[in-house]
Design a protein around this motif. Structure first.
Motif, PDB file in Angstrom:
ATOM      1  N   GLU A  81     -66.537 -19.486  59.878  1.00 67.76           N
ATOM      2  CA  GLU A  81     -66.477 -18.064  59.513  1.00 67.76           C
ATOM      3  C   GLU A  81     -67.033 -17.834  58.116  1.00 67.76           C
ATOM      4  O   GLU A  81     -67.758 -16.866  57.879  1.00 67.76           O
ATOM      5  CB  GLU A  81     -65.039 -17.566  59.604  1.00 67.76           C
ATOM      6  CG  GLU A  81     -64.524 -17.459  61.009  1.00 67.76           C
ATOM      7  CD  GLU A  81     -63.088 -16.965  61.051  1.00 67.76           C
ATOM      8  OE1 GLU A  81     -62.644 -16.335  60.073  1.00 67.76           O
ATOM      9  OE2 GLU A  81     -62.430 -17.205  62.069  1.00 67.76           O
ATOM     10  N   ASP A  82     -66.683 -18.713  57.175  1.00 68.71           N
ATOM     11  CA  ASP A  82     -67.178 -18.556  55.808  1.00 68.71           C
ATOM     12  C   ASP A  82     -68.695 -18.705  55.748  1.00 68.71           C
ATOM     13  O   ASP A  82     -69.379 -17.955  55.042  1.00 68.71           O
ATOM     14  CB  ASP A  82     -66.509 -19.578  54.887  1.00 68.71           C
ATOM     15  CG  ASP A  82     -65.011 -19.362  54.793  1.00 68.71           C
ATOM     16  OD1 ASP A  82     -64.573 -18.203  54.975  1.00 68.71           O
ATOM     17  OD2 ASP A  82     -64.275 -20.343  54.557  1.00 68.71           O
ATOM     18  N   SER A  86     -71.443 -15.852  54.538  1.00 68.23           N
ATOM     19  CA  SER A  86     -72.362 -16.129  53.433  1.00 68.23           C
ATOM     20  C   SER A  86     -73.818 -16.062  53.890  1.00 68.23           C
ATOM     21  O   SER A  86     -74.669 -15.518  53.186  1.00 68.23           O
ATOM     22  CB  SER A  86     -72.057 -17.482  52.797  1.00 68.23           C
ATOM     23  OG  SER A  86     -72.291 -18.524  53.707  1.00 68.23           O
TER      24      SER A  86
END
Length: 139
Positions: A81-82, A86
């Motif tokens: 998810e991160d 990004s």
């Protein structure tokens, strides 16, 4: 009585025929081979939808597959998810228009998980479209 061959010493065409057979088989394999490949790369069973969108050239395809936790794919790359947030923000920085993201999800994905990922993508300033498969006979 002695048998004498009437053929010339070097019969060239007899040696060429097997080579032509091999070339024909190779040509058939090269022409038909790509038709047996799975083009999508990631197998997803999408829910039925009456609405169909035309694919745009610059859209990002995000695919959710079943797992614990849900597996997220950005294009053909598996991301967390991160990483998803990004990478989407990096793509958004250079763009002057609102970019588009297509969200494909497996039928086994809970609606809450699909919505949570859609909100992450929306938070990255992307326009999100949820994709489904067409009903039988509506293609």
């Amino acid at each position: 009585m002695k048998l004498v061959s009437t053929l010339p010493d070097r019969v060239g065409f007899l040696h060429v025929v097997p080579v032509l057979d091999l070339l024909a088989l190779l040509l058939i394999a090269l022409l038909l081979g790509p038709s047996f490949l799975n083009q999508s790369g990631i197998q997803v069973e999408m829910p039925v939808s009456r609405y169909q969108l035309a694919r745009t050239a610059d859209a990002r395809v995000i695919t959710l597959t079943a797992g614990d936790p849900v597996v997220i794919w950005l294009g053909r790359d598996r991301v967390s998810e991160d990483e998803l947030v990004s990478r989407l923000k990096e793509e958004r920085e250079g763009s002057t228009t609102i970019p588009i993201a297509y969200l494909r999800s497996d039928q086994a994905i809970p609606a809450g998980e699909e919505r949570r990922i859609a909100e992450l993508v929306l938070g990255s300033d992307f326009r999100v479209y949820l994709l489904g498969r067409p009903k039988e006979g509506e293609r």
